[in-house]
Design a protein around this motif. Structure first.
Motif, PDB file in Angstrom:
ATOM      1  N   UNK A   1     -58.314  -7.855   1.227  1.00  0.00           N
ATOM      2  CA  UNK A   1     -58.846  -8.843   2.160  1.00  0.00           C
ATOM      3  C   UNK A   1     -59.960  -8.267   3.031  1.00  0.00           C
ATOM      4  N   UNK A   2     -59.899  -6.975   3.326  1.00  0.00           N
ATOM      5  CA  UNK A   2     -60.914  -6.350   4.184  1.00  0.00           C
ATOM      6  C   UNK A   2     -62.129  -5.931   3.358  1.00  0.00           C
ATOM      7  N   UNK A   3     -63.297  -6.318   3.841  1.00  0.00           N
ATOM      8  CA  UNK A   3     -64.523  -6.025   3.102  1.00  0.00           C
ATOM      9  C   UNK A   3     -64.718  -4.538   2.881  1.00  0.00           C
ATOM     10  N   UNK A   4     -64.338  -3.735   3.858  1.00  0.00           N
ATOM     11  CA  UNK A   4     -64.563  -2.295   3.745  1.00  0.00           C
ATOM     12  C   UNK A   4     -63.723  -1.661   2.632  1.00  0.00           C
ATOM     13  N   UNK A   5     -62.668  -2.378   2.212  1.00  0.00           N
ATOM     14  CA  UNK A   5     -61.801  -1.859   1.152  1.00  0.00           C
ATOM     15  C   UNK A   5     -62.222  -2.331  -0.245  1.00  0.00           C
ATOM     16  N   UNK A   6     -63.240  -3.190  -0.318  1.00  0.00           N
ATOM     17  CA  UNK A   6     -63.616  -3.760  -1.614  1.00  0.00           C
ATOM     18  C   UNK A   6     -64.671  -2.948  -2.345  1.00  0.00           C
ATOM     19  N   UNK A   7     -65.486  -2.244  -1.609  1.00  0.00           N
ATOM     20  CA  UNK A   7     -66.603  -1.556  -2.250  1.00  0.00           C
ATOM     21  C   UNK A   7     -67.544  -2.569  -2.868  1.00  0.00           C
ATOM     22  N   UNK A   8     -67.957  -2.313  -4.124  1.00  0.00           N
ATOM     23  CA  UNK A   8     -68.853  -3.256  -4.795  1.00  0.00           C
ATOM     24  C   UNK A   8     -68.101  -4.130  -5.789  1.00  0.00           C
ATOM     25  N   UNK A   9     -66.777  -4.227  -5.629  1.00  0.00           N
ATOM     26  CA  UNK A   9     -65.958  -5.035  -6.530  1.00  0.00           C
ATOM     27  C   UNK A   9     -65.928  -6.503  -6.094  1.00  0.00           C
ATOM     28  N   UNK A  10     -65.709  -7.382  -7.053  1.00  0.00           N
ATOM     29  CA  UNK A  10     -65.597  -8.819  -6.774  1.00  0.00           C
ATOM     30  C   UNK A  10     -64.219  -9.114  -6.191  1.00  0.00           C
ATOM     31  N   UNK A  11     -64.205  -9.933  -5.156  1.00  0.00           N
ATOM     32  CA  UNK A  11     -62.966 -10.275  -4.440  1.00  0.00           C
ATOM     33  C   UNK A  11     -62.367 -11.549  -5.024  1.00  0.00           C
ATOM     34  N   UNK A  12     -61.112 -11.459  -5.477  1.00  0.00           N
ATOM     35  CA  UNK A  12     -60.361 -12.621  -5.948  1.00  0.00           C
ATOM     36  C   UNK A  12     -59.622 -13.210  -4.751  1.00  0.00           C
ATOM     37  N   UNK A  13     -60.195 -14.224  -4.151  1.00  0.00           N
ATOM     38  CA  UNK A  13     -59.682 -14.788  -2.903  1.00  0.00           C
ATOM     39  C   UNK A  13     -58.776 -15.985  -3.191  1.00  0.00           C
ATOM     40  N   UNK A  14     -57.543 -15.939  -2.695  1.00  0.00           N
ATOM     41  CA  UNK A  14     -56.598 -17.053  -2.887  1.00  0.00           C
ATOM     42  C   UNK A  14     -56.209 -17.696  -1.566  1.00  0.00           C
ATOM     43  N   UNK A  15     -56.895 -17.349  -0.488  1.00  0.00           N
ATOM     44  CA  UNK A  15     -56.480 -17.796   0.844  1.00  0.00           C
ATOM     45  C   UNK A  15     -56.744 -19.274   1.100  1.00  0.00           C
ATOM     46  N   UNK A  16     -57.536 -19.923   0.266  1.00  0.00           N
ATOM     47  CA  UNK A  16     -57.762 -21.365   0.438  1.00  0.00           C
ATOM     48  C   UNK A  16     -56.515 -22.177   0.121  1.00  0.00           C
ATOM     49  N   UNK A  17     -55.564 -21.564  -0.559  1.00  0.00           N
ATOM     50  CA  UNK A  17     -54.354 -22.282  -0.955  1.00  0.00           C
ATOM     51  C   UNK A  17     -53.347 -22.281   0.194  1.00  0.00           C
ATOM     52  N   UNK A  18     -53.714 -22.999   1.258  1.00  0.00           N
ATOM     53  CA  UNK A  18     -52.887 -23.051   2.462  1.00  0.00           C
ATOM     54  C   UNK A  18     -53.058 -24.418   3.121  1.00  0.00           C
ATOM     55  N   UNK A  19     -52.064 -24.822   3.878  1.00  0.00           N
ATOM     56  CA  UNK A  19     -52.104 -26.107   4.579  1.00  0.00           C
ATOM     57  C   UNK A  19     -53.340 -26.168   5.477  1.00  0.00           C
ATOM     58  N   UNK A  20     -54.047 -27.293   5.404  1.00  0.00           N
ATOM     59  CA  UNK A  20     -55.230 -27.587   6.224  1.00  0.00           C
ATOM     60  C   UNK A  20     -56.472 -26.805   5.808  1.00  0.00           C
ATOM     61  N   UNK A  21     -56.362 -25.960   4.773  1.00  0.00           N
ATOM     62  CA  UNK A  21     -57.551 -25.310   4.238  1.00  0.00           C
ATOM     63  C   UNK A  21     -58.241 -26.258   3.260  1.00  0.00           C
ATOM     64  N   UNK A  22     -59.514 -26.059   3.062  1.00  0.00           N
ATOM     65  CA  UNK A  22     -60.290 -26.948   2.200  1.00  0.00           C
ATOM     66  C   UNK A  22     -61.115 -26.151   1.200  1.00  0.00           C
TER      67      UNK A  22
ATOM     68  N   UNK B   1     -54.439 -31.041  -1.282  1.00  0.00           N
ATOM     69  CA  UNK B   1     -53.312 -31.967  -1.432  1.00  0.00           C
ATOM     70  C   UNK B   1     -53.792 -33.366  -1.069  1.00  0.00           C
ATOM     71  N   UNK B   2     -52.976 -34.351  -1.429  1.00  0.00           N
ATOM     72  CA  UNK B   2     -53.309 -35.748  -1.138  1.00  0.00           C
ATOM     73  C   UNK B   2     -52.509 -36.241   0.068  1.00  0.00           C
ATOM     74  N   UNK B   3     -53.005 -37.318   0.649  1.00  0.00           N
ATOM     75  CA  UNK B   3     -52.402 -37.839   1.870  1.00  0.00           C
ATOM     76  C   UNK B   3     -50.951 -38.254   1.680  1.00  0.00           C
ATOM     77  N   UNK B   4     -50.582 -38.706   0.476  1.00  0.00           N
ATOM     78  CA  UNK B   4     -49.221 -39.174   0.253  1.00  0.00           C
ATOM     79  C   UNK B   4     -48.251 -38.041  -0.084  1.00  0.00           C
ATOM     80  N   UNK B   5     -48.771 -36.810  -0.176  1.00  0.00           N
ATOM     81  CA  UNK B   5     -47.912 -35.632  -0.400  1.00  0.00           C
ATOM     82  C   UNK B   5     -48.625 -34.437   0.232  1.00  0.00           C
ATOM     83  N   UNK B   6     -48.815 -34.518   1.534  1.00  0.00           N
ATOM     84  CA  UNK B   6     -49.719 -33.615   2.234  1.00  0.00           C
ATOM     85  C   UNK B   6     -49.286 -32.159   2.161  1.00  0.00           C
ATOM     86  N   UNK B   7     -47.993 -31.907   1.994  1.00  0.00           N
ATOM     87  CA  UNK B   7     -47.487 -30.533   1.941  1.00  0.00           C
ATOM     88  C   UNK B   7     -47.374 -29.996   0.522  1.00  0.00           C
ATOM     89  N   UNK B   8     -47.770 -30.789  -0.485  1.00  0.00           N
ATOM     90  CA  UNK B   8     -47.604 -30.410  -1.887  1.00  0.00           C
ATOM     91  C   UNK B   8     -48.954 -30.430  -2.593  1.00  0.00           C
TER      92      UNK B   8
END
Length: 304
Positions: free
Chosen positions: A217-238, A126-133
């Motif tokens: 989210x847990x590595x032990x549950x993924x096996x050899x599959x590719x993880x589609x991670x969406x956790x970066x989409x959160x406040x203060x994440x980069x 997000x940008x500084x002028x709309x930090x929560x959006x």
């Protein structure tokens, strides 16, 4: 200009002093080339016109390596008092207080941060002028191993699904193991809404290809599959900024060319990315991001 242990670089209306430009930040060895701080300055000067649009107005977190990538490193969020007054700051809320992040609005700031041995720039979504959006949505494609062909195929599948939702997107090598797929947004939703939508997209894709993809989210549950991670989409994440350098041998760069048959997660480095910057993967994206409402309705129609 350069002098004893110092070099001055003109950047717009400002002159930036580069201290110890001959200091090696990326030692050579094997197939990896050696790069100095001066090399990183030259690279960032070359890509600044293409990199700055992805940085302007956004809080940054800096991955600093004062003694090079083989020495101690630290992540910096707060802007030290000693930084020049002409560098933009933005104060954002955190639990129990605030953080005053640097913002890179011009070439002079970019070169100053390189002089501070900021190897990798991590930007807010997000940008500084709309930090929560947030006006960026990021899917992080994280492989179980070093099989980049699986990453490339996942990016193709995700791009096709996003296309069905009429959401333009661009894949980006991260300079590490995987890919980010970036979707420009109109900035009308908060982080929780954006992350919930991203999770719904990821769940839909994983359900269609359960042998190859997962949202576990847990590595032990993924096996050899590719993880589609969406956790970066959160406040203060980069997420790593386009064109930024990663602290790995050979100085790989965040970049893209998914149709390049030689593409791998560290395909592009400071040695060759600058000459291709004019034809970056983001050229085809619309200047204005899309609203999620219509895309959400299309997704739910697809899911039945």
């Amino acid at each position: 200009m350069s002098g004893d242990g110092e070099r001055t670089v003109r950047a717009g209306r400002r002159t930036v002093r580069i201290h110890r430009p001959d200091k090696v930040l990326f030692p050579g060895g094997g197939d990896a080339k050696e790069y100095t701080k001066g090399d990183l300055v030259d690279y960032h000067r070359a890509v600044a016109p293409y990199m700055l649009p992805h940085l302007r107005g956004r809080p940054l977190m800096l991955d600093r390596h004062p003694d090079g990538i083989e020495g101690p490193a630290f992540m910096q969020k707060n802007t030290p008092d000693g930084y020049p007054e002409w560098i933009t700051r933005v104060e954002v809320a955190k639990e129990g207080g605030t953080v005053r992040h640097p913002v890179c609005d011009d070439t002079a700031t970019l070169l100053y941060l390189v002089d501070q041995a900021s190897v990798t720039l991590h930007r807010w979504l997000s940008r500084a002028d709309a930090i929560d959006r947030p006006d960026r949505l990021v899917f992080d494609l994280d492989p179980a191993g070093d099989d980049f062909e699986a990453v490339r195929e996942a990016a193709r599948l995700l791009g096709e699904l996003l296309g069905e939702l009429e959401l333009p997107s661009a894949p980006m090598t991260t300079g590490s193991r995987g890919l980010h797929v970036v979707v420009p947004l109109a900035g009308g939703q908060d982080f929780d809404e954006v992350r919930a939508f991203a999770r719904e997209v990821a769940d839909t894709l994983a359900a269609a290809h359960p042998d190859r993809l997962t949202t576990a989210a847990r590595k032990k549950d993924r096996g050899d599959r590719l993880y589609l991670d969406v956790q970066r989409n959160a406040y203060a994440q980069t997420a790593v900024a386009p064109y930024t350098v990663r602290p790995l041998p050979g100085a790989p760069v965040s970049w893209d060319r998914l149709d390049d048959p030689d593409l791998h997660a560290r395909r592009w480095t400071v040695a060759d990315a600058a000459e291709h910057a004019r034809t970056g993967p983001w050229d085809g994206l619309p200047r204005r991001g899309r609203a999620l409402g219509p895309a959400r309705r299309r997704l739910r129609a697809l899911r039945g």
